[in-house]
Design a protein around this motif. Structure first.
Motif, PDB file in Angstrom:
ATOM      1  N   ILE B  66       7.498  -6.210  81.517  1.00 50.11           N
ATOM      2  CA  ILE B  66       8.959  -6.064  81.393  1.00 50.11           C
ATOM      3  C   ILE B  66       9.277  -5.130  80.227  1.00 50.11           C
ATOM      4  O   ILE B  66       8.441  -4.915  79.353  1.00 50.11           O
ATOM      5  CB  ILE B  66       9.648  -7.419  81.106  1.00 50.11           C
ATOM      6  CG1 ILE B  66       9.052  -8.059  79.822  1.00 50.11           C
ATOM      7  CG2 ILE B  66       9.505  -8.377  82.268  1.00 50.11           C
ATOM      8  CD1 ILE B  66       9.936  -9.104  79.223  1.00 50.11           C
ATOM      9  N   GLU B  67      10.501  -4.609  80.247  1.00 51.88           N
ATOM     10  CA  GLU B  67      10.892  -3.707  79.160  1.00 51.88           C
ATOM     11  C   GLU B  67      11.622  -4.421  78.032  1.00 51.88           C
ATOM     12  O   GLU B  67      11.527  -4.042  76.882  1.00 51.88           O
ATOM     13  CB  GLU B  67      11.766  -2.572  79.695  1.00 51.88           C
ATOM     14  CG  GLU B  67      10.968  -1.548  80.484  1.00 51.88           C
ATOM     15  CD  GLU B  67      11.804  -0.340  80.891  1.00 51.88           C
ATOM     16  OE1 GLU B  67      12.905  -0.164  80.334  1.00 51.88           O
ATOM     17  OE2 GLU B  67      11.342   0.397  81.768  1.00 51.88           O
ATOM     18  N   SER B  70      16.237  -8.920  78.092  1.00 50.57           N
ATOM     19  CA  SER B  70      17.398  -8.940  78.984  1.00 50.57           C
ATOM     20  C   SER B  70      16.995  -8.701  80.450  1.00 50.57           C
ATOM     21  O   SER B  70      17.674  -9.160  81.359  1.00 50.57           O
ATOM     22  CB  SER B  70      18.457  -7.931  78.536  1.00 50.57           C
ATOM     23  OG  SER B  70      17.926  -6.632  78.570  1.00 50.57           O
ATOM     24  N   ASP B  71      15.878  -7.996  80.681  1.00 46.62           N
ATOM     25  CA  ASP B  71      15.390  -7.824  82.065  1.00 46.62           C
ATOM     26  C   ASP B  71      15.187  -9.174  82.734  1.00 46.62           C
ATOM     27  O   ASP B  71      15.480  -9.354  83.920  1.00 46.62           O
ATOM     28  CB  ASP B  71      14.015  -7.137  82.093  1.00 46.62           C
ATOM     29  CG  ASP B  71      14.095  -5.671  81.718  1.00 46.62           C
ATOM     30  OD1 ASP B  71      15.216  -5.197  81.437  1.00 46.62           O
ATOM     31  OD2 ASP B  71      13.034  -5.023  81.685  1.00 46.62           O
ATOM     32  N   GLU B  75      17.252 -10.584  85.981  1.00 46.50           N
ATOM     33  CA  GLU B  75      16.565 -10.951  87.231  1.00 46.50           C
ATOM     34  C   GLU B  75      16.848 -12.403  87.620  1.00 46.50           C
ATOM     35  O   GLU B  75      17.124 -12.701  88.786  1.00 46.50           O
ATOM     36  CB  GLU B  75      15.063 -10.692  87.087  1.00 46.50           C
ATOM     37  CG  GLU B  75      14.373 -10.653  88.428  1.00 46.50           C
ATOM     38  CD  GLU B  75      13.055  -9.868  88.399  1.00 46.50           C
ATOM     39  OE1 GLU B  75      12.912  -8.952  87.553  1.00 46.50           O
ATOM     40  OE2 GLU B  75      12.169 -10.198  89.214  1.00 46.50           O
TER      41      GLU B  75
END
Lengths: 213, 213
Positions: B66-67, B70-71, B75
């Motif tokens: 993940i980056e 908040s990703d 999701e």
């Protein structure tokens, strides 16, 4: 949340006055600022620095007023629970007829949550972050309030006035319907806080009426 | 919350297996861990390090999956809203009679919230921390769901079947009653998730029935 943010701007404006020496910062100013910040950003999302900034103090000076951020949460939660509890008791004691009692209790509870939204949001979202001992005390106070609703419903069922499959689930539904007003109600919308309270009180009474299907 | 914490222990146990090389960490493991952590500690109370720890990775390795934190929130929120929305539509489409439709919609919505509690808690407590653009997208999806309830009620009022002072407030009350199950329902208590769904669906239908007082 726009309104809550506006209240926050109001607090910022007030402290310009204060910075210019017009009035000293009180504990109640600090609680007021913390209430708005916790309600908008959450307890974890708010630092003591944010609270200090909102009342025009530097963070170290805050420690003249409080010992820890959790002090603010504890005070907000228990003051809120005490007020809600007192209003609920008053509404209950004012009526002997069980329909009237359920109506009045729901009205008072819904009105409180629509009007004192910040307090309700903090209790509902952040009470779980209370120190252990305070958390269980807060939980038992909230359970007590739910049981007051449940008692009215059970009394109604026992006396043949009400008919519900479960007094417990009916009391949960009524309580949560009222609590939700803190999340979506806003002044200047389609309804006044009193409209909401009246409406929900009517719906609560309908919920406990005999089976329709 | 005890049960949620147990699920967390379960996740910790699973990753012992993983650390011993039995299976690689997948994105779905990470989402699962984030879901439990956000639901129990809140989005702000959870660090990427906590998530990494829960799946047996070191924090830097998480960035292969993940980056940003908040990703994970994005999701979880949109997957949840999509599932809830689909179940609601299915329930609505299955019935032409408006009593049946309201009953089925409330049943599906309450059941979903009682069974998928972590998802519902994250959406309800932490969606406000979504990045701006995602937040407004999530809000409009939730509004759409509320409007689906409102439409059933308005249709019922228009056809003389239902009688409520406000379809909007009735839909709020019904939706929030269902959502609340995520906060208080637990397996092994006095009621099954189906009991709650049946009960609330009955209460919803009662709410829209003609005036009693």
């Amino acid at each position: 949340m726009k309104e809550l943010a506006q209240e926050q701007d109001g607090a910022a404006a007030r402290l310009d006055r204060r910075a210019s020496g017009l009035s000293p910062v009180t504990r109640s100013d600090i609680l007021e600022a913390a209430l708005t910040l916790f309600a908008t950003r959450g307890y974890y999302g708010t630092s003591l620095k944010d609270v200090a900034h909102a009342v025009g103090l530097r963070a170290p000076s805050l420690y003249n007023h409080i010992e820890a951020k959790s002090d603010l949460l504890v005070e907000i939660v228990f003051e809120t629970l005490a007020h809600v509890g007192a209003e609920l008791e008053e509404a209950i004691e004012a009526h002997v007829d069980l329909h009237d009692r359920l109506y009045a209790a729901t009205y008072a509870y819904a009105l409180r949550h629509a009007v004192h939204r910040r307090e309700a949001l903090v209790v509902n979202q952040d009470a779980r972050h209370l120190p252990e001992h305070d958390l269980s005390r807060a939980q038992s106070l909230r359970r007590f309030q739910e049981r007051r609703f449940r008692q009215i419903i059970s009394d109604g069922v026992d006396s043949g006035l009400f008919d519900v499959p479960s007094a417990k689930l009916a009391s949960f539904a009524i309580r949560e319907m009222c609590v939700s007003a803190a999340r979506w109600f806003h002044e200047g919308g389609d309804f006044t806080a009193e409209d909401v309270a009246r409406n929900f009180a009517t719906q609560a009474v309908r919920m406990v009426q005999g089976p329709i299907r």
